[in-house]
Design a protein around this motif. Sequence first.
Motif, PDB file in Angstrom:
ATOM      1  N   ALA A  16       0.816  -1.215   0.000  1.00 32.28           N
ATOM      2  CA  ALA A  16       0.000   0.000   0.000  1.00 32.28           C
ATOM      3  C   ALA A  16       0.847   1.261   0.000  1.00 32.28           C
ATOM      4  CB  ALA A  16      -0.923   0.002   1.205  1.00 32.28           C
ATOM      5  N   PRO A  19       1.442   2.671  -4.273  1.00 33.85           N
ATOM      6  CA  PRO A  19       0.285   2.343  -5.121  1.00 33.85           C
ATOM      7  C   PRO A  19       0.566   2.464  -6.617  1.00 33.85           C
ATOM      8  CG  PRO A  19      -0.062   4.423  -4.022  1.00 33.85           C
ATOM      9  CD  PRO A  19       1.183   3.831  -3.442  1.00 33.85           C
ATOM     10  N   SER A  48      -5.369  -0.357  -7.427  1.00 34.10           N
ATOM     11  CA  SER A  48      -4.213  -0.114  -6.560  1.00 34.10           C
ATOM     12  C   SER A  48      -4.461   1.034  -5.585  1.00 34.10           C
ATOM     13  CB  SER A  48      -2.971   0.155  -7.397  1.00 34.10           C
ATOM     14  OG  SER A  48      -3.073   1.381  -8.074  1.00 34.10           O
ATOM     15  N   PHE A  49      -5.097   2.100  -6.043  1.00 36.34           N
ATOM     16  CA  PHE A  49      -5.376   3.197  -5.125  1.00 36.34           C
ATOM     17  C   PHE A  49      -6.492   2.838  -4.134  1.00 36.34           C
ATOM     18  CE2 PHE A  49      -2.943   5.657  -8.206  1.00 36.34           C
ATOM     19  CZ  PHE A  49      -2.105   6.336  -7.338  1.00 36.34           C
ATOM     20  N   PHE A  50      -7.410   1.972  -4.527  1.00 40.74           N
ATOM     21  CA  PHE A  50      -8.410   1.486  -3.583  1.00 40.74           C
ATOM     22  C   PHE A  50      -7.747   0.648  -2.486  1.00 40.74           C
ATOM     23  CE2 PHE A  50     -11.350  -1.876  -2.225  1.00 40.74           C
ATOM     24  CZ  PHE A  50     -12.305  -1.093  -1.616  1.00 40.74           C
ATOM     25  N   ALA A  52      -4.640   0.946  -1.459  1.00 35.02           N
ATOM     26  CA  ALA A  52      -3.882   1.879  -0.618  1.00 35.02           C
ATOM     27  C   ALA A  52      -4.806   2.624   0.347  1.00 35.02           C
ATOM     28  CB  ALA A  52      -3.126   2.870  -1.495  1.00 35.02           C
ATOM     29  N   ALA A  53      -5.969   3.036  -0.117  1.00 34.97           N
ATOM     30  CA  ALA A  53      -6.915   3.732   0.753  1.00 34.97           C
ATOM     31  C   ALA A  53      -7.447   2.809   1.838  1.00 34.97           C
ATOM     32  CB  ALA A  53      -8.068   4.295  -0.067  1.00 34.97           C
ATOM     33  N   ALA A  54      -7.753   1.574   1.485  1.00 33.46           N
ATOM     34  CA  ALA A  54      -8.266   0.622   2.468  1.00 33.46           C
ATOM     35  C   ALA A  54      -7.224   0.326   3.544  1.00 33.46           C
ATOM     36  CB  ALA A  54      -8.693  -0.665   1.773  1.00 33.46           C
ATOM     37  N   SER A  56      -4.798   2.334   4.460  1.00 37.79           N
ATOM     38  CA  SER A  56      -4.653   3.548   5.263  1.00 37.79           C
ATOM     39  C   SER A  56      -5.756   3.666   6.306  1.00 37.79           C
ATOM     40  CB  SER A  56      -4.669   4.779   4.364  1.00 37.79           C
ATOM     41  OG  SER A  56      -3.569   4.773   3.508  1.00 37.79           O
ATOM     42  N   VAL A  57      -6.974   3.368   5.910  1.00 34.29           N
ATOM     43  CA  VAL A  57      -8.089   3.396   6.867  1.00 34.29           C
ATOM     44  C   VAL A  57      -7.900   2.338   7.932  1.00 34.29           C
ATOM     45  CG1 VAL A  57     -10.568   2.952   7.091  1.00 34.29           C
ATOM     46  CG2 VAL A  57      -9.727   4.422   5.278  1.00 34.29           C
ATOM     47  N   TRP A  58      -7.428   1.157   7.546  1.00 31.14           N
ATOM     48  CA  TRP A  58      -7.177   0.076   8.502  1.00 31.14           C
ATOM     49  C   TRP A  58      -6.117   0.482   9.513  1.00 31.14           C
ATOM     50  CZ3 TRP A  58      -2.796  -3.499   8.353  1.00 31.14           C
ATOM     51  CH2 TRP A  58      -2.923  -4.540   9.275  1.00 31.14           C
TER      52      TRP A  58
END
Length: 67
Positions: A16, A19, A48-50, A52-54, A56-58
């Motif tokens: 992540a 990305p 890939s950006f999804f 990375a976002a997931a 980051s939220v985790w």
Amino acid sequence: MKGVLSKLGNIVSAVAARPLSVGLLLTVIFWILLGNFVVAAFAGLLVSFFIAAAVSVWKLNRRPRDK
């Protein structure tokens, strides 16, 4: 089991963190599967950006909260 999950978390974190590199790799894979470069590039970058976002939220949810 805890060691395996820790290593898996480190791998996902490393993926992540980059990305664009993951997007390029996914673009090549999707290009082979779909046969259309433009659609593959769009799908690879989007996925890939999804990811990375997931991740980051985790990470934000695992951080200890300040009171």
